[in-house]
Scaffold this motif. Structure first.
Motif, PDB file in Angstrom:
ATOM      1  N   ILE A 188     -15.557  10.046  -0.386  1.00 15.49           N
ATOM      2  CA  ILE A 188     -14.230  10.422   0.124  1.00 15.49           C
ATOM      3  C   ILE A 188     -13.448  11.289  -0.865  1.00 15.49           C
ATOM      4  CG2 ILE A 188     -11.995   9.496   0.861  1.00 15.49           C
ATOM      5  CD1 ILE A 188     -13.556   7.050   1.912  1.00 15.49           C
ATOM      6  N   ALA A 189     -13.401  10.896  -2.110  1.00 17.40           N
ATOM      7  CA  ALA A 189     -12.570  11.612  -3.088  1.00 17.40           C
ATOM      8  C   ALA A 189     -13.049  11.315  -4.507  1.00 17.40           C
ATOM      9  CB  ALA A 189     -11.106  11.190  -2.945  1.00 17.40           C
ATOM     10  N   ARG A 190     -12.484  12.049  -5.446  1.00 15.26           N
ATOM     11  CA  ARG A 190     -12.776  11.807  -6.864  1.00 15.26           C
ATOM     12  C   ARG A 190     -12.090  10.506  -7.299  1.00 15.26           C
ATOM     13  NH1 ARG A 190     -11.564  17.469  -7.136  1.00 15.26           N
ATOM     14  NH2 ARG A 190     -13.443  18.624  -7.664  1.00 15.26           N
ATOM     15  N   PRO A 191     -12.555   9.933  -8.414  1.00 16.17           N
ATOM     16  CA  PRO A 191     -11.884   8.748  -8.944  1.00 16.17           C
ATOM     17  C   PRO A 191     -10.414   9.041  -9.258  1.00 16.17           C
ATOM     18  CG  PRO A 191     -13.976   9.088 -10.052  1.00 16.17           C
ATOM     19  CD  PRO A 191     -13.744  10.289  -9.192  1.00 16.17           C
ATOM     20  N   TYR A 192      -9.581   8.017  -9.181  1.00 16.80           N
ATOM     21  CA  TYR A 192      -8.152   8.173  -9.412  1.00 16.80           C
ATOM     22  C   TYR A 192      -7.865   8.814 -10.767  1.00 16.80           C
ATOM     23  CZ  TYR A 192      -3.399   7.105 -10.667  1.00 16.80           C
ATOM     24  OH  TYR A 192      -2.108   7.220 -11.105  1.00 16.80           O
ATOM     25  N   PHE A 193      -8.505   8.320 -11.811  1.00 14.15           N
ATOM     26  CA  PHE A 193      -8.204   8.823 -13.152  1.00 14.15           C
ATOM     27  C   PHE A 193      -8.615  10.285 -13.313  1.00 14.15           C
ATOM     28  CE2 PHE A 193      -8.657   4.185 -13.791  1.00 14.15           C
ATOM     29  CZ  PHE A 193      -7.350   3.931 -14.166  1.00 14.15           C
ATOM     30  N   ASP A 194      -9.755  10.676 -12.749  1.00 17.57           N
ATOM     31  CA  ASP A 194     -10.172  12.082 -12.802  1.00 17.57           C
ATOM     32  C   ASP A 194      -9.200  12.958 -12.027  1.00 17.57           C
ATOM     33  OD1 ASP A 194     -12.310  11.405 -14.325  1.00 17.57           O
ATOM     34  OD2 ASP A 194     -13.827  11.755 -12.791  1.00 17.57           O
ATOM     35  N   THR A 195      -8.773  12.500 -10.865  1.00  9.92           N
ATOM     36  CA  THR A 195      -7.816  13.257 -10.062  1.00  9.92           C
ATOM     37  C   THR A 195      -6.508  13.444 -10.817  1.00  9.92           C
ATOM     38  OG1 THR A 195      -8.790  12.351  -8.056  1.00  9.92           O
ATOM     39  CG2 THR A 195      -6.603  13.327  -7.849  1.00  9.92           C
ATOM     40  N   ASN A 196      -6.072  12.412 -11.487  1.00 10.41           N
ATOM     41  CA  ASN A 196      -4.843  12.476 -12.274  1.00 10.41           C
ATOM     42  C   ASN A 196      -4.982  13.490 -13.410  1.00 10.41           C
ATOM     43  OD1 ASN A 196      -2.404  11.972 -13.492  1.00 10.41           O
ATOM     44  ND2 ASN A 196      -2.702   9.772 -13.687  1.00 10.41           N
ATOM     45  N   LEU A 197      -6.089  13.436 -14.127  1.00  8.16           N
ATOM     46  CA  LEU A 197      -6.309  14.373 -15.235  1.00  8.16           C
ATOM     47  C   LEU A 197      -6.438  15.810 -14.745  1.00  8.16           C
ATOM     48  CD1 LEU A 197      -8.784  12.332 -17.450  1.00  8.16           C
ATOM     49  CD2 LEU A 197      -6.419  12.915 -17.987  1.00  8.16           C
ATOM     50  N   TRP A 232       0.838  -1.200   0.000  1.00  7.24           N
ATOM     51  CA  TRP A 232       0.000   0.000   0.000  1.00  7.24           C
ATOM     52  C   TRP A 232       0.873   1.250   0.000  1.00  7.24           C
ATOM     53  CZ3 TRP A 232      -0.899   3.815   3.830  1.00  7.24           C
ATOM     54  CH2 TRP A 232      -1.978   4.655   3.566  1.00  7.24           C
ATOM     55  N   SER A 233       1.874   1.292   0.844  1.00  4.99           N
ATOM     56  CA  SER A 233       2.754   2.466   0.931  1.00  4.99           C
ATOM     57  C   SER A 233       3.500   2.707  -0.374  1.00  4.99           C
ATOM     58  CB  SER A 233       3.771   2.291   2.062  1.00  4.99           C
ATOM     59  OG  SER A 233       3.130   2.086   3.275  1.00  4.99           O
ATOM     60  N   LEU A 234       4.065   1.662  -0.929  1.00  4.67           N
ATOM     61  CA  LEU A 234       4.844   1.821  -2.157  1.00  4.67           C
ATOM     62  C   LEU A 234       3.953   2.157  -3.352  1.00  4.67           C
ATOM     63  CD1 LEU A 234       7.456  -1.026  -1.664  1.00  4.67           C
ATOM     64  CD2 LEU A 234       7.802   1.442  -1.429  1.00  4.67           C
ATOM     65  N   THR A 235       2.755   1.593  -3.394  1.00  9.15           N
ATOM     66  CA  THR A 235       1.830   1.917  -4.486  1.00  9.15           C
ATOM     67  C   THR A 235       1.365   3.359  -4.378  1.00  9.15           C
ATOM     68  OG1 THR A 235       1.120  -0.379  -4.649  1.00  9.15           O
ATOM     69  CG2 THR A 235      -0.332   1.272  -5.597  1.00  9.15           C
ATOM     70  N   LEU A 236       1.060   3.793  -3.168  1.00  9.98           N
ATOM     71  CA  LEU A 236       0.666   5.186  -2.951  1.00  9.98           C
ATOM     72  C   LEU A 236       1.771   6.129  -3.409  1.00  9.98           C
ATOM     73  CD1 LEU A 236      -1.488   7.081  -1.753  1.00  9.98           C
ATOM     74  CD2 LEU A 236      -0.260   6.918   0.411  1.00  9.98           C
ATOM     75  N   LEU A 237       2.995   5.805  -3.049  1.00  8.91           N
ATOM     76  CA  LEU A 237       4.139   6.612  -3.469  1.00  8.91           C
ATOM     77  C   LEU A 237       4.279   6.609  -4.993  1.00  8.91           C
ATOM     78  CD1 LEU A 237       6.724   8.215  -2.649  1.00  8.91           C
ATOM     79  CD2 LEU A 237       7.908   6.024  -2.659  1.00  8.91           C
ATOM     80  N   ALA A 238       4.154   5.449  -5.604  1.00  7.33           N
ATOM     81  CA  ALA A 238       4.308   5.341  -7.060  1.00  7.33           C
ATOM     82  C   ALA A 238       3.204   6.084  -7.811  1.00  7.33           C
ATOM     83  CB  ALA A 238       4.331   3.877  -7.484  1.00  7.33           C
ATOM     84  N   LEU A 239       1.975   6.023  -7.304  1.00  3.18           N
ATOM     85  CA  LEU A 239       0.864   6.676  -7.995  1.00  3.18           C
ATOM     86  C   LEU A 239       0.872   8.193  -7.829  1.00  3.18           C
ATOM     87  CD1 LEU A 239      -2.053   4.167  -7.345  1.00  3.18           C
ATOM     88  CD2 LEU A 239      -0.687   4.447  -9.415  1.00  3.18           C
ATOM     89  N   CYS A 240       1.635   8.694  -6.870  1.00  6.84           N
ATOM     90  CA  CYS A 240       1.745  10.139  -6.673  1.00  6.84           C
ATOM     91  C   CYS A 240       2.851  10.762  -7.527  1.00  6.84           C
ATOM     92  CB  CYS A 240       2.020  10.453  -5.204  1.00  6.84           C
ATOM     93  SG  CYS A 240       0.600  10.127  -4.160  1.00  6.84           S
ATOM     94  N   LEU A 241       3.623   9.938  -8.180  1.00  5.56           N
ATOM     95  CA  LEU A 241       4.691  10.454  -9.041  1.00  5.56           C
ATOM     96  C   LEU A 241       4.091  11.161 -10.255  1.00  5.56           C
ATOM     97  CD1 LEU A 241       7.152   7.429  -8.915  1.00  5.56           C
ATOM     98  CD2 LEU A 241       7.401   9.632  -7.764  1.00  5.56           C
ATOM     99  N   PRO A 242       4.848  12.049 -10.889  1.00  8.77           N
ATOM    100  CA  PRO A 242       4.312  12.783 -12.045  1.00  8.77           C
ATOM    101  C   PRO A 242       3.897  11.887 -13.207  1.00  8.77           C
ATOM    102  CG  PRO A 242       6.404  13.720 -11.321  1.00  8.77           C
ATOM    103  CD  PRO A 242       6.185  12.493 -10.530  1.00  8.77           C
ATOM    104  N   ASN A 243       4.512  10.739 -13.338  1.00 13.02           N
ATOM    105  CA  ASN A 243       4.199   9.854 -14.451  1.00 13.02           C
ATOM    106  C   ASN A 243       3.857   8.464 -13.921  1.00 13.02           C
ATOM    107  OD1 ASN A 243       3.841   8.952 -17.001  1.00 13.02           O
ATOM    108  ND2 ASN A 243       6.003   8.749 -17.484  1.00 13.02           N
ATOM    109  N   PRO A 244       2.671   8.308 -13.269  1.00 11.80           N
ATOM    110  CA  PRO A 244       2.329   7.003 -12.693  1.00 11.80           C
ATOM    111  C   PRO A 244       2.083   5.979 -13.796  1.00 11.80           C
ATOM    112  CG  PRO A 244       0.458   8.463 -12.574  1.00 11.80           C
ATOM    113  CD  PRO A 244       1.610   9.278 -13.097  1.00 11.80           C
TER     114      PRO A 244
END
Length: 192
Positions: free
Chosen positions: A169-178, A54-66
């Motif tokens: 809780i939050a917007r979908p991941y893909f919408d947040t990314n866009l 979970w920690s490493l995935t969270l870190l990876a998905l927060c990078l500029p180019n997940p």
């Protein structure tokens, strides 16, 4: 970073994501002890694998180019659900699992417990991924790929519940990314 940290975790060590998912979904996982950290035991070993992933995935998905969200979130959901399943006390298992009659060809209690934990993992993987991505297709994909005809209702209910809770809780991941890139996404289309 992932390679260095996962080296100390026998369950995660060097496994590609499809192999890791197969192991999480395995009903025979409890019969093996190669994945257990001796000082932790099975439950805490599984939960520590969940926390690390979970920690490493969270870190990876927060990078500029997940890169990739589906397989990692399925793994996280499967690990969490299996961890929760391992916490179910024996008195509850006595109610859930049928009693052994000793008939030849009948599965043992350990096999039935392993199958129950595997179902926990499958439902957890599909629902967690559906909640993150807000895509009910995750539940349908898991159902079709694994051919679990008896799991349609649990997969559907858990995935819909995960999507409803995640919407609060939050917007979908893909919408947040866009939106983070200034591209709007579906949210921008539906706002007036």
């Amino acid at each position: 970073l992932n390679t260095v940290l996962a080296a100390g975790m026998p369950f995660l060590h060097g496994k590609p994501q499809p192999a890791l998912l197969s192991e999480i979904f395995s009903k025979n996982l409890l019969e093996q002890d190669s994945w257990i950290i001796p000082a932790f035991g099975p439950g805490l070993s599984m939960f520590s694998a969940f926390l690390m992933k979970w920690s490493l995935t969270l870190l990876a998905l927060c990078l500029p180019n997940p890169a990739g969200v589906v397989a990692p979130t399925m793994i996280i959901g499967g690990l969490l659900a299996r961890s929760v399943g391992m916490l179910v006390p024996d008195c509850v298992l006595d109610v859930i699992l049928p009693q052994e009659t000793g008939s030849p060809g009948e599965p043992s209690r350990a096999e039935m417990h392993g199958a129950l934990l595997a179902r926990f993992a499958v439902v957890g993987a599909a629902s967690f991924c559906a909640g993150v991505c807000r895509a009910f297709a995750m539940a349908i994909s898991v159902f079709e790929v694994l051919e679990l005809s008896g799991s349609v209702l649990p997969l559907s209910c858990a995935s819909l519940a995960a999507m409803l809770v995640a919407d609060r809780i939050a917007r979908p991941y893909f919408d947040t990314n866009l939106m983070g890139r200034g591209l709007g996404g579906i949210t921008a289309l539906t706002q007036t």
